[in-house]
Design a protein around this motif. Structure first.
Motif, PDB file in Angstrom:
ATOM      1  N   GLY A  93       0.966  -0.955  -0.051  1.00 15.64           N
ATOM      2  CA  GLY A  93       0.065   0.045   0.097  1.00 15.64           C
ATOM      3  C   GLY A  93       0.710   1.256   0.096  1.00 15.64           C
ATOM      4  O   GLY A  93       1.754   1.433   0.995  1.00 15.64           O
ATOM      5  N   ARG A  94       0.835   2.287  -1.031  1.00 16.84           N
ATOM      6  CA  ARG A  94       1.474   3.335  -1.216  1.00 16.84           C
ATOM      7  C   ARG A  94       0.516   4.667  -1.259  1.00 16.84           C
ATOM      8  O   ARG A  94      -0.485   4.646  -1.711  1.00 16.84           O
ATOM      9  CB  ARG A  94       2.525   3.374  -2.373  1.00 16.84           C
ATOM     10  N   GLY A 130      -2.496  10.937  -3.831  1.00 14.99           N
ATOM     11  CA  GLY A 130      -2.138   9.826  -4.749  1.00 14.99           C
ATOM     12  C   GLY A 130      -1.742   8.715  -4.093  1.00 14.99           C
ATOM     13  O   GLY A 130      -1.774   8.189  -2.909  1.00 14.99           O
ATOM     14  N   GLY A 131      -1.192   7.769  -5.020  1.00 11.45           N
ATOM     15  CA  GLY A 131      -0.402   6.294  -4.320  1.00 11.45           C
ATOM     16  C   GLY A 131      -1.426   5.297  -5.020  1.00 11.45           C
ATOM     17  O   GLY A 131      -2.598   5.605  -5.546  1.00 11.45           O
ATOM     18  N   THR A 147      -5.011   4.613  -3.976  1.00 10.15           N
ATOM     19  CA  THR A 147      -5.455   4.770  -2.854  1.00 10.15           C
ATOM     20  C   THR A 147      -6.255   5.988  -2.445  1.00 10.15           C
ATOM     21  O   THR A 147      -6.987   5.938  -1.316  1.00 10.15           O
ATOM     22  CB  THR A 147      -3.771   5.236  -2.032  1.00 10.15           C
ATOM     23  N   THR A 148      -6.311   7.015  -3.100  1.00  6.61           N
ATOM     24  CA  THR A 148      -7.289   8.255  -2.989  1.00  6.61           C
ATOM     25  C   THR A 148      -8.677   7.955  -3.087  1.00  6.61           C
ATOM     26  O   THR A 148      -9.427   8.195  -2.550  1.00  6.61           O
ATOM     27  CB  THR A 148      -6.941   9.190  -3.968  1.00  6.61           C
ATOM     28  N   GLU A 187      -6.822   8.267  12.814  1.00  9.27           N
ATOM     29  CA  GLU A 187      -7.204   7.083  12.076  1.00  9.27           C
ATOM     30  C   GLU A 187      -7.477   6.973  10.741  1.00  9.27           C
ATOM     31  O   GLU A 187      -8.510   7.573  10.374  1.00  9.27           O
ATOM     32  CB  GLU A 187      -8.118   6.250  13.169  1.00  9.27           C
ATOM     33  N   GLN A 188      -6.861   6.162   9.849  1.00  8.66           N
ATOM     34  CA  GLN A 188      -7.014   6.296   8.537  1.00  8.66           C
ATOM     35  C   GLN A 188      -7.931   5.066   8.056  1.00  8.66           C
ATOM     36  O   GLN A 188      -7.700   3.918   8.377  1.00  8.66           O
ATOM     37  CB  GLN A 188      -5.755   5.720   7.820  1.00  8.66           C
ATOM     38  N   LYS A 189      -9.028   5.470   7.546  1.00 11.97           N
ATOM     39  CA  LYS A 189     -10.293   4.321   7.353  1.00 11.97           C
ATOM     40  C   LYS A 189     -10.577   4.071   6.001  1.00 11.97           C
ATOM     41  O   LYS A 189     -10.493   5.303   5.305  1.00 11.97           O
ATOM     42  CB  LYS A 189     -11.464   5.051   8.277  1.00 11.97           C
ATOM     43  N   PRO A 190     -10.585   3.151   5.572  1.00 13.16           N
ATOM     44  CA  PRO A 190     -10.897   2.710   4.416  1.00 13.16           C
ATOM     45  C   PRO A 190     -12.613   3.094   3.957  1.00 13.16           C
ATOM     46  O   PRO A 190     -13.170   3.095   4.739  1.00 13.16           O
ATOM     47  CB  PRO A 190     -10.708   1.187   4.027  1.00 13.16           C
TER      48      PRO A 190
END
Length: 230
Positions: A93-94, A130-131, A147-148, A187-190
């Motif tokens: 994951g980038r 990005g990513g 990723t965005t 916290e990074q959430k999908p």
């Protein structure tokens, strides 16, 4: 690169009056290291080295030869990599961010020392731009997603700290060699909670940077103008 050409010109021009490190200093910094995430390690997987890099510019106002405050703007590529313990499947994951740190800066030791310990510490905010996150099987098959689009959380915030050396090349121009640590708090959430657990960001890098004093820049410009009119 522009500043490196300036420095070369200064060295060729020879000696000049001393310029204190107080006041505004501007500079560039490049960093490389390892990033990882906390909270989303897949079952039966091992963490892998995940290269991270940053490139950008800083501005620092030094109140004295010891203390100052500053801010920066960086392009920062982060993320995490995992490998299945039973096969060669990999999850990578980038995430690319525009990172804006604000920091307090401290140079220790006597101002006349050529090499001085340097500490910076402060908060940072970064914006996801990005990513790509993808799964790679042992047959080299890929399944990826930007990723965005995969992440619901677009902003991260955390704390930065760096420890290293401030090296005076000559009065008005300094090199900074540092070890930098970033600790994300948000916290990074999908977008789809069931796809992957939420997580927080971490990274550890080594950097090489430079700073040039505003007074030194003015003196160099004046010297170049005199040479041009001769």
């Amino acid at each position: 690169m522009k500043h490196l050409f300036i420095v070369t010109g200064l060295l060729i021009a020879g000696a000049w009056p001393l310029a204190a490190q107080t006041g505004w200093n501007i500079g560039d910094r490049a960093a490389f290291g390892h990033s990882w995430t906390v909270g989303n390690k897949p079952a039966d997987a091992k963490r892998q080295f995940h290269p991270t890099f940053e490139l950008g510019r800083t501005a620092t106002y030094n109140f004295t030869d010891v203390a100052g405050i500053g801010f920066g703007t960086f392009f920062s590529s982060q993320g995490a990599s995992f490998k299945d313990e039973d096969n060669d499947n990999r999850l990578i994951g980038r995430a690319n961010y525009i990172k804006v740190p604000v920091f307090a800066s401290f140079n220790f030791g006597d101002a006349n020392q050529r090499v001085r310990p340097r500490l910076t510490i402060g908060p940072s905010v970064q914006f996801l731009v990005g990513g790509k996150s993808f799964f790679k099987t042992d047959e080299d098959a890929f399944a990826g997603r930007y990723t965005t689009k995969a992440m619901n959380t677009k902003i991260d915030a955390g704390g930065n700290a760096s420890l290293g050396l401030n090296i005076r090349v000559f009065e008005g121009f300094y090199l900074n060699h540092e070890i930098n640590y970033y600790h994300g708090f948000v916290e990074q959430k999908p977008n789809i909670p069931g796809e992957t657990p939420s997580f927080t960001n971490r990274n550890l890098t080594m950097s090489l940077g430079m700073q040039i004093n505003g007074e030194a820049m003015r003196k160099w410009k004046g010297k170049m103008m005199k040479m041009h009119h001769k």
